[in-house]
Design a protein around this motif. Sequence first.
Motif, PDB file in Angstrom:
ATOM      1  N   LEU A  26      67.652  81.373  33.289  1.00  0.00           N
ATOM      2  CA  LEU A  26      67.888  80.008  32.803  1.00  0.00           C
ATOM      3  C   LEU A  26      68.127  80.021  31.301  1.00  0.00           C
ATOM      4  O   LEU A  26      67.420  80.695  30.548  1.00  0.00           O
ATOM      5  CB  LEU A  26      66.700  79.112  33.151  1.00  0.00           C
ATOM      6  CG  LEU A  26      66.395  78.986  34.648  1.00  0.00           C
ATOM      7  CD1 LEU A  26      65.136  78.179  34.870  1.00  0.00           C
ATOM      8  CD2 LEU A  26      67.574  78.365  35.382  1.00  0.00           C
ATOM      9  N   ALA A  27      69.109  79.243  30.877  1.00  0.00           N
ATOM     10  CA  ALA A  27      69.527  79.235  29.475  1.00  0.00           C
ATOM     11  C   ALA A  27      68.907  78.076  28.703  1.00  0.00           C
ATOM     12  O   ALA A  27      68.660  77.007  29.252  1.00  0.00           O
ATOM     13  CB  ALA A  27      71.054  79.138  29.403  1.00  0.00           C
ATOM     14  N   SER A  28      68.678  78.316  27.420  1.00  0.00           N
ATOM     15  CA  SER A  28      68.275  77.245  26.501  1.00  0.00           C
ATOM     16  C   SER A  28      68.913  77.527  25.146  1.00  0.00           C
ATOM     17  O   SER A  28      69.238  78.676  24.819  1.00  0.00           O
ATOM     18  CB  SER A  28      66.751  77.147  26.391  1.00  0.00           C
ATOM     19  OG  SER A  28      66.195  78.352  25.932  1.00  0.00           O
ATOM     20  N   LEU A  29      69.104  76.484  24.388  1.00  0.00           N
ATOM     21  CA  LEU A  29      69.727  76.611  23.069  1.00  0.00           C
ATOM     22  C   LEU A  29      68.696  77.038  22.032  1.00  0.00           C
ATOM     23  O   LEU A  29      67.527  76.654  22.095  1.00  0.00           O
ATOM     24  CB  LEU A  29      70.358  75.282  22.659  1.00  0.00           C
ATOM     25  CG  LEU A  29      71.537  74.833  23.524  1.00  0.00           C
ATOM     26  CD1 LEU A  29      71.917  73.394  23.188  1.00  0.00           C
ATOM     27  CD2 LEU A  29      72.723  75.755  23.329  1.00  0.00           C
ATOM     28  N   VAL A  30      69.156  77.822  21.065  1.00  0.00           N
ATOM     29  CA  VAL A  30      68.318  78.295  19.964  1.00  0.00           C
ATOM     30  C   VAL A  30      69.103  78.101  18.674  1.00  0.00           C
ATOM     31  O   VAL A  30      70.242  78.553  18.569  1.00  0.00           O
ATOM     32  CB  VAL A  30      67.971  79.798  20.121  1.00  0.00           C
ATOM     33  CG1 VAL A  30      67.138  80.285  18.946  1.00  0.00           C
ATOM     34  CG2 VAL A  30      67.274  80.063  21.432  1.00  0.00           C
ATOM     35  N   ASN A  31      68.486  77.427  17.705  1.00  0.00           N
ATOM     36  CA  ASN A  31      69.127  77.346  16.394  1.00  0.00           C
ATOM     37  C   ASN A  31      68.420  78.310  15.451  1.00  0.00           C
ATOM     38  O   ASN A  31      67.203  78.452  15.481  1.00  0.00           O
ATOM     39  CB  ASN A  31      69.145  75.909  15.845  1.00  0.00           C
ATOM     40  CG  ASN A  31      67.778  75.335  15.571  1.00  0.00           C
ATOM     41  OD1 ASN A  31      66.928  75.320  16.450  1.00  0.00           O
ATOM     42  ND2 ASN A  31      67.576  74.857  14.374  1.00  0.00           N
ATOM     43  N   ALA A  32      69.208  79.018  14.661  1.00  0.00           N
ATOM     44  CA  ALA A  32      68.665  80.036  13.765  1.00  0.00           C
ATOM     45  C   ALA A  32      68.994  79.693  12.318  1.00  0.00           C
ATOM     46  O   ALA A  32      70.085  79.209  12.019  1.00  0.00           O
ATOM     47  CB  ALA A  32      69.235  81.401  14.112  1.00  0.00           C
ATOM     48  N   HIS A  83      64.795  76.028  21.210  1.00  0.00           N
ATOM     49  CA  HIS A  83      63.944  76.898  20.391  1.00  0.00           C
ATOM     50  C   HIS A  83      64.599  77.092  19.038  1.00  0.00           C
ATOM     51  O   HIS A  83      65.780  76.799  18.853  1.00  0.00           O
ATOM     52  CB  HIS A  83      63.756  78.252  21.073  1.00  0.00           C
ATOM     53  CG  HIS A  83      63.086  78.157  22.403  1.00  0.00           C
ATOM     54  ND1 HIS A  83      61.731  78.244  22.558  1.00  0.00           N
ATOM     55  CD2 HIS A  83      63.586  77.935  23.635  1.00  0.00           C
ATOM     56  CE1 HIS A  83      61.427  78.093  23.833  1.00  0.00           C
ATOM     57  NE2 HIS A  83      62.543  77.905  24.509  1.00  0.00           N
ATOM     58  N   GLY A  84      63.819  77.609  18.118  1.00  0.00           N
ATOM     59  CA  GLY A  84      64.343  77.921  16.798  1.00  0.00           C
ATOM     60  C   GLY A  84      63.897  79.308  16.378  1.00  0.00           C
ATOM     61  O   GLY A  84      62.914  79.837  16.897  1.00  0.00           O
TER      62      GLY A  84
END
Length: 129
Positions: A26-32, A83-84
């Motif tokens: 399962l995918a989730s977005l991550v900002n870096a 997530h970050g």
Amino acid sequence: DEIALKTASEKVVADLLLVRIDSDGLASLVNAELKSERVMKTFKQVICFRKALEDPGLQKGWKTFAEVMTGKNFQWHPSKETHGVVIWPAVKDSTNARANTKRKDYARVDVIGYRCDPEIKEYIFVHEK
């Protein structure tokens, strides 16, 4: 360069938008956020951008953007949580890093410290706990 959003009161930025795939596929977005110095306001930047990623009216657009940019179709995690990650200079002894205790308030934000090894002239990345 970076992804920038303008709100009524501020500009919100992220250096990278990533897709994290968990063990269930399962995918989730991550900002870096990439930094050249250890500054605690970086965590607030990550969380502020995360609010934009989790906005119900924008989520479909962010997911479409991620799929178009990667050329992949993802099975998105139903929780819609993002997530970050903060990537900044590592400290020699991460147990003494002031940020380690302060960042406990910032759920769903990981930290990666980097340093350049002069002997091999490469960067070394370490997950800070």
